[in-house]
Design an enzyme around this catalytic site. Sequence first.
Site, PDB file in Angstrom:
ATOM      1  CG  HIS A  77      -2.110  -0.871   0.998  1.00  0.00           C
ATOM      2  ND1 HIS A  77      -2.694  -1.597   1.986  1.00  0.00           N
ATOM      3  CD2 HIS A  77      -2.802  -1.140  -0.116  1.00  0.00           C
ATOM      4  CE1 HIS A  77      -3.711  -2.273   1.491  1.00  0.00           C
ATOM      5  NE2 HIS A  77      -3.786  -2.012   0.220  1.00  0.00           N
ATOM      6  CG  ASP A 117       4.762 -18.851 -16.205  1.00  0.00           C
ATOM      7  OD1 ASP A 117       5.378 -19.196 -15.178  1.00  0.00           O
ATOM      8  OD2 ASP A 117       3.618 -18.368 -16.171  1.00  0.00           O
ATOM      9  CD  GLU A 155       1.735 -18.761 -19.619  1.00  0.00           C
ATOM     10  OE1 GLU A 155       2.325 -17.906 -18.952  1.00  0.00           O
ATOM     11  OE2 GLU A 155       0.523 -19.014 -19.471  1.00  0.00           O
ATOM     12  CB  CYS A 162       1.488 -10.125 -21.924  1.00  0.00           C
ATOM     13  SG  CYS A 162       1.222 -11.887 -21.706  1.00  0.00           S
TER      14      CYS A 162
END
Length: 586
Positions: free
Chosen positions: A195, A459, A435, A506
């Site tokens: 946070h 991956d 991947e 990605c």
Amino acid sequence: MSEERHTLKGIPASPGIAIGRAFVYNRRFAAIHQRPIPSDRVEAEIKRFRDAVDAALNDLTQLQRRIAVDIDQDILKIFRTHQAVLEDPEVVDVTIVRIRREKTNAEYVFDDVMRGWISSYSSIENPFFRERTADFEDVHYRVLEKLTGSARPRIEATEGKVVLVAHSLSPSDTAEIDRDSVCGFITDAGGQTSHTAIVARGLAVPAVVGANIATQEITDGTLIIIDGNTGMVHLDPDPETIGRYEETQSQLSVLEHELQELHDLPAETRDGRRIELSANIELPAELEDVLNHGADGIGLYRTEFLYLVRNELPSEEEQTRTYMDIARRMAPHAVIIRTLDLGADKMPTQMPDEANPALGQRGIRLCLSRPEMFKVQLRAILRASVEGNVSLMFPMISGIHELRRAKALLDEARDELLTAGVPVGQSMPVGIMVEIPSAALTAHDLAKEADFFSIGTNDLIQYTVAADRGNSSIASLYNPCHPAVLRLVASIIDAAHDNDIWVGVCGAMAAHPLAACILLGLGVDELSMSPLDIPEIKSLIRSADYQELKTITRDALDLPTSEEIMRFLKPYQPRTELDVSDMLRS
Ligand code: PEP
Ligand code: MG
């Protein structure tokens, strides 16, 4: 150059440079002791607890009102989460029942209940959940403050703005701090998605988190420089270091101006090759960032976070609403919704224990083994596809058998909706993540049955070089520029293009400047990354010459080591309008 007095290294959480005196922020409570409550005082004790909860809720409402004017939606959401914790029967009712049953003081029981929640959340391996313990800690402190009468420390900035140094900084600490008197944050705890990081980014204040011993090493009034781009913290710096950072600060303000100018420009090379530059998101709350950073769409929506933030499965209705809302807010840009990729690094608590989760029941394997659960999500995505800009993507496909089975379930889900008279989109593109090396090696076959490929290099690298993506002790083996990885990526791109489908990347590699040049040279059509990385990569693409990169990257792929590949390509990495960021990273 005179010697640097002292430095600390943490995790860069919010970019920029801050120079100021330290204010060490410590929350201290009087020790909480167990006190017996006489039977005739128990109801009064419960009322005292309820009043404290109401007062805390009231503070949160006031905070949201104040914040709504000048901070982004992510922070507001955090406070809504805190309100939800304070309205949760597992917290409030359980405390009341125990006060009544154990005839014990409210602060002792509440402290015990909250510690239980905090310890169960902090033991979850997934960093997203671990960092959500901050929500419980925040609510814990807030109610205890009311019950014990302790107050938060007040910042007294004597000269200029201060750098706030804390063990951890809760969102409400941050919101209650007078922001005009703070120029940076350092915390001992926290990671890039904690946070403090979210809030600091929202406020555009430089921050370094995870600095471990900052509160032990830094005393009030010490002059500090924070480098939010590298995670370096300089304590009591010499005049030369200060001068250097002041110079960087002024370069950064030029940079910021240039970033804004890039917002509406396309990611197009100097010789006219256009790349789609999309964003990866985990939560709808990130959409604001996506739009602010000039993305061409969502290249990867990791839907598992919808499942990870709760104990029960999200309903078809809820998922439909969420996906439709994202599609509407992003229209006319494309939104690629990835089906559930639970398992391995994204592990809910109720998953079965496996000796080797990264090679186990994860992603599409898990979904195919639970078709009824999977079809709930497929129906929701199909329903959202009426918006016209939605694509679906299956993760962790290892071969054509899985793609066929997944598409068969998608057809079943579509038929079920149509039979029930529920509208679905006309033609939703269905792609896959490539991947797993077996998918890369059979990409020619897969490309005949998929509408697009998105290469998941996070991956793909780990499975190609057999190096766990989360294991820092073998991080040097986890190398995006390993020739085996690059040659696989090249063959996937070629397979896609030979079969007339588009191909993107990605994984995090897409946002690394040198790797992005290689991907560009290999002919990738789309790059998808964290929204904050988009301006820099856009600037890089706009400075690049595609034909030149195309020739030299193919030559580079014949080299036998990643070092040689990088050395060979580095001179061709375009100098961008944003070169200052390279300097900051070094
Ligand atoms: C990837 O593997 O590269 C990817 C983008 O997916 P995730 O990081 O969610 O596994
Ligand atoms: Mg992946």
